[in-house]
Design a protein around this motif. Structure first.
Motif: not given
Ligand SMILES: Cc1cc2nc3c(=O)[nH]c(=O)nc-3n(C[C@H](O)[C@H](O)[C@H](O)COP(=O)(O)OP(=O)(O)OC[C@H]3O[C@@H](n4cnc5c(N)ncnc54)[C@H](O)[C@@H]3O)c2cc1C
Lengths: 269, 744
Positions: A78, A81-82, A85, A205, B20-21, B24, B30, B36, B40
């Protein structure tokens, strides 16, 4: 001859600071309430290190950045994902706990082990970056130990600025007390830099960078090796949180001096 | 921070707001890290620069200011501008992009609907070219729209979509175009030069658009029908951007009433043209183009309102909990301190309704977006597929397609059966048949798109009002956390632009009677009963009963006549068709919400970080689904009953008096059949006069199938208020962050 740096940044996740953090007893020892569900961010000091690393790599040809992260695999994904970028890097992931109750000695061993295994890493050009501290695991010793394990003895532990001199040597500014800097010179890599805040803002990002990074990040996450760093066998007789008062106040249109005055008042009370 | 205390709770509790999980999994991305990351990236813009502008009061001007304009760059650098583009033009998402755009709009609208609209309107302007443009047009304008590649020295060109015109022309009805195109100059063997006269009204992005896709009708006998045409700011003539619209909403988008009087080459006709007997025949009418554009972009709009509702939960909970803190009699640790207004049941119940609506509308919207992702590859090859299956072009296609619905219906029936109970060979044959696949998916898309646009925005706007009212006086000030009052107003625009509610209802009233859709709907009833067996608390049974009632009613109305003998289900009888369209939306939203619950429970187990929290989410979402299914059931029951009976003539004493018993008759009858009297409602007095009311009570002869279904549905509401109580309790226990992650 290659001249660039191989920069390895050690950094993992911490709970998003806006969340309500409440210590609780879990079956596997002390932890935070809803720890696995709280959104997380890259540990702020490590994040500074990563941005500095990317900046340095971007301005020194033939350089490369790795991010070595030890944390719960699904949470790391998770986070990526940020973070993926923001700047280009290659991820090395280790699957293990990243809460406040891991043991810095074990963590350092796991990180050093993973760094030793990085394919194509030229240890003579290695700059080992990380945070001087952590928002949730604040022993402040991890980077030192990783460096020692890798045999790097030039260590700078509160770095705010790193400049590469014309002759290839490094000039390092470290924070010391009283708002002063300690300026040091170092012949060149290998060296350890544990960063304070550095000087760079969080990069915006850029999904293009993300898509590029993801090609190596997803396989790295899938191949993440388990790391036992939970201080297993240790029996916590008593856990106390530091006496702390947390007041969150949202203000609008208040000048910085006014905010500073209020904080001082709050500290005094 | 409190001291360490053991976790003692046994029953699954909602621990935190869904992260988020969870999303998704529910919204099925997912395994899509491109999406994803997009989430963000867009979120950082929404909760950063966009939120700061709103907090600073940038919405208080109608004009397109420098600071608003700075958002465009933020969109560009975060990849929002290029979401729409193919990788060859600098985009980063390959394949269909409906879900991607939906997620981007959702994230922006979480903070500000105008920002979402502004970011999406560029795509809207480009959409006609994307959907129907010639290869040369696509290449040219996609490239100009894309962010400069390394080494390129140019700025991004922006676009607008100009359909709506000053009154009395195009608005809800898009047929009556005032904009005209005529031949200005046509030299032998050369491309004709056309003259375009078009006035726009309420055109988004007009303050800075470099090119516009404009809808115009022929004003010249040498041009046939209507078309859409590309106008550029440097074309010879007038390209007047017009004055800013004095909008009360969406002020972070640029809207004005432009005037165009321009000469352009005929190659700007979107999709190209042919020349026959000296007449220019555009390959696509403006109607064909806007249909294919709007059917995609309207889903995105529906998701904007869904985001608003879901974004309201956290600020309302925080406001309620903290309502009495700091007062003289406040005692930290006391229920009043901890829960504040959450001690009041009504406050909790209303927030449960808002949350449930938000979930259902998001589920419906994302399902529609995903469906368009599936449909797109077929839709873009539609002409080829039709040709391969001998479907003629033009108007004749409609009849030919209707005759092909049987195999599609057969496919739907087979697909709903377990593998070992169906003719697998036939199933595979139909699954490989592109026409069957197209007809099946298209029939559903034709319903889901207007349903999502209509219900999410219209009902969503009503529910935003509820959210605002839960914040008390704060709710109608600029200082309200989460920008809730702005979002309430904004929702009304979302219900209006890109085709107001009437347009969606009109479309639904046609598409929802398509037998290929109805076959799918019928199978869903069985499916929901099955779900109810496995998840009894989810409201699936309630929903199945409501769906059954709706379907019976629709079939009844399609045949029925009113008391004057006039057929009921006709296009002009919007009093019949529109409420049925509304009722269907409730059912669809509730169904997709339940499907997302199932997905979460099934797939969530595979996600290690969700393991601990999943039972809590499962329990809470089950209750929320139940609440929503019951609300849908109530709406459907009300609407169906009123339509089934509302057009009948009420019996009256003069003509229907013979159905009434006299007192003395009843005494005799009661002796013959004891208990009979309890069924009799209308009794004449001893002197023969009727009771004081309008007439004898209505009898249900012939309506038994309806009354049985209605009775069953009423009974199926069993447990739904308990579910609401459970969900309300969860609202008092859920942990929320210390502060909102965007400014106030
Ligand atoms: C901020 C904003 C941005 C916009 N951006 C754009 C843009 O970028 N490009 C563009 O082309 N347009 C744009 N529009 C225009 C928008 O799409 C139209 O306003 C909308 O389609 C409604 O048209 P109208 O205002 O003329 O309403 P009308 O056509 O006057 O309709 C008013 C009401 O009458 C009723 N009604 C009308 N016709 C029927 C019917 N057949 N059956 C039943 N009831 C009916 C409905 O209740 C309807 O809502 C924008 C509008 C706004 C406010």
């Amino acid at each position: 001859m290659a001249t660039g740096f191989h920069i390895v940044v050690c950094g993992s996740l911490v709970p998003d600071p806006l969340q309500t953090l409440e210590p609780v007893e879990t079956p596997s020892g002390p932890g935070l309430k809803n720890e696995m569900m709280l959104p997380s961010v890259l540990d702020p000091w490590a994040a500074h290190a990563l941005y500095e690393a990317a900046h340095l790599a971007g301005s020194t040809s033939d350089s490369k950045v790795w991010l070595v992260s030890l944390g719960p695999k699904a949470r790391l994904q998770q986070l990526m994902m940020n973070i993926a970028q923001k700047v280009p890097f290659e991820l090395v992931a280790l699957d293990g706990p990243a809460g406040g109750f891991t043991d810095a000695y074990e963590v350092a061993a796991a990180l050093a082990g993973a760094i030793e295994k990085i394919d194509g890493l030229d240890r003579s050009r290695l700059l080992l970056f990380g945070g001087r501290s952590s928002a949730s695991r604040d022993a402040g010793v991890t980077m030192q130990m990783v460096g020692e394990r890798l045999g790097i003895t030039d260590q700078f532990l509160a770095v705010d600025k790193l400049t590469v001199q014309d002759d290839g040597s490094l000039r390092v500014l470290e924070r010391i007390e009283g708002g002063m800097y300690l300026a040091s010179g170092c012949e060149g890599p290998p060296a350890v830099c544990a960063w304070s805040t550095g000087e760079l803002p969080e990069p915006p990002n850029n999904p293009q960078v993300g898509m590029q990074n993801m090609r190596t990040i997803m396989p790295a996450l899938q191949q993440a090796q388990p790391a036992a760093v939970g201080a297993e066998g240790l029996d916590f007789q008593k856990v106390e949180v530091p006496q702390q008062r947390r007041d969150t106040k949202i203000v609008k249109d208040v000048p910085a001096e006014e905010i500073a005055r209020e904080i001082v008042e709050w500290l005094r009370s | 921070m409190s001291a360490v205390k053991p976790e003692t709770a046994k029953t699954p509790q909602l621990a935190t707001l869904p992260g988020d999980d969870v999303r998704q999994i529910m919204w099925r991305f997912a395994d899509r890290y491109d999406l994803q990351m997009l989430v963000q990236s867009v979120r950082a813009v929404a909760r950063g620069p966009v939120a700061r502008l709103v907090a600073e009061g940038a919405r208080n001007t109608h004009e397109w200011t420098e600071e608003k304009n700075s958002l465009l760059e933020a969109y560009d650098s975060a990849g929002i501008t290029s979401v729409f583009l193919e990788p060859e033009y600098g985009g980063f998402i390959a394949g269909p992009k409906n879900l991607a755009l939906a997620l981007a709009a959702f994230e922006l609208a979480w903070v500000d609907g105008g920002a979402a609209t502004g970011a999406m309107a560029g795509h809207l302007g480009l959409s006609p070219i994307h959907e129907k443009g010639t290869p040369e047009q696509k290449d040219e304008y996609m490239r100009r729209f894309s962010p400069p590649q390394p080494g390129e020295d140019r700025t991004i060109e922006r676009s607008a979509f100009a359909l709506t015109e000053p009154i009395p022309y195009v608005g809800v009805d898009t047929g009556v175009l005032g904009g005209k195109v005529s031949v200005k100059e046509w030299k032998e063997g050369e491309e004709p030069i056309l003259h375009v006269e078009k006035r726009g009204r309420f055109i988004t992005n007009m303050a800075f658009a470099n090119f516009v896709s404009a809808a115009v009708d022929s004003g010249d006998e040498r041009i046939k029908g209507s078309c859409m045409i590309i106008l550029e700011e440097n074309d010879p003539g007038i390209y007047d951007r017009g004055t800013a619209t004095k909008k009360l909403v969406h002020q972070l988008s640029a809207t004005s009433d432009p005037v165009f009087s321009l000469d352009v080459p005929a190659s700007r006709i979107i999709g190209g043209y042919t020349v026959k007997d000296g007449v220019i025949i555009p390959n696509y009418s403006h109607g064909e183009i806007i249909d294919s554009v709007f059917r995609r972009t309207r889903v995105t709009v529906g998701l904007m309102t869904a985001a608003k509702l879901l974004s309201a939960v956290e600020p309302v909970v925080r406001y309620h909990r903290g309502r009495f803190r700091g007062g003289e009699s406040d005692q930290p640790g006391s229920p009043r301190h901890q829960l504040g207004l959450q001690q009041k049941q009504d406050a909790l119940h209303r927030l449960v309704d808002i949350w449930a609506t938000g979930e259902a509308s998001a589920s419906l919207g994302f399902a529609a977006a995903r469906l368009f992702d599936e449909l797109d590859p077929l839709d873009h090859r539609r002409e080829e597929i039709f040709e391969a299956h001998d479907i003629p072009a033009g108007r004749k296609a409609i009849r030919a397609l209707a005759s092909r619905s049987e195999p599609a219906i057969e496919y739907v029936r087979l697909a709903a059966k377990p593998e070992d109970e169906r003719d697998q060979a036939r199933f595979q044959e139909l699954e490989a048949n592109e026409l069957v696949q197209y007809l099946t998916k298209n029939a559903l898309a034709d319903v889901l798109c207007p349903a999502c646009k209509l219900w999410n925005t219209g009902h969503g706007a009503n529910m935003m009002r509820e959210a605002v009212s839960l914040m008390g006086g704060y709710g109608i000030t600029e200082d309200c956390p989460g920008f809730l009052p702005q979002k309430w107003m904004d929702a009304q625009l979302e219900a209006t632009y890109e085709g107001p509610e009437a347009v969606q209802r009109r479309q639904l009233s046609v598409t929802m009677t398509n037998e290929v859709f109805l076959a799918q709907f019928e199978e869903w009833i069985t499916e929901m009963r099955h779900v109810a067996g496995l998840r009894p608390g989810s409201g699936a049974c309630t929903l199945a009963s409501a769906m059954d009632l709706w379907l019976w009613t629709l079939r009844h109305l399609l045949e029925a006549k009113d008391a004057h003998g006039v057929p009921l289900y006709k296009g002009h009888r919007q009093g019949v068709t529109f409420p049925m369209a509304d009722a269907l939306c409730w059912l669809l939203a509730s169904r997709y919400q339940i499907m997302d619950l199932i997905e979460l429970e099934e797939k969530g187990a595979e996600n290690a970080s969700l393991a601990e929290a999943l039972p809590g989410y499962g329990a809470f979402y089950t209750d929320l689904c139940h609440v929503q299914a019951a609300a849908a059931g109530g709406e459907v029951a009300r609407i169906c009953s009123s339509l089934v009976f509302g057009y009948n003539r009420h019996p009256c004493w003069t003509t229907d008096g013979d159905r009434v018993y006299s007192d003395s008759e009843l005494t005799v009858l009661e002796n013959v059949m004891p208990g009979l009297c309890s069924c009799i409602v209308d009794v004449l007095d001893e002197d023969g006069s009727p009771p004081v009311k309008r007439g004898p009570c209505v009898r249900f002869d012939g309506y038994e199938p309806f009354t049985l279904r209605r009775g069953k549905l009423d009974g199926c509401l069993t447990g739904s208020r308990m579910a609401k109580d459970n969900a309300a309790l969860a609202l008092t226990q859920v942990t929320i962050p210390e502060a909102l992650d965007y400014p106030l």
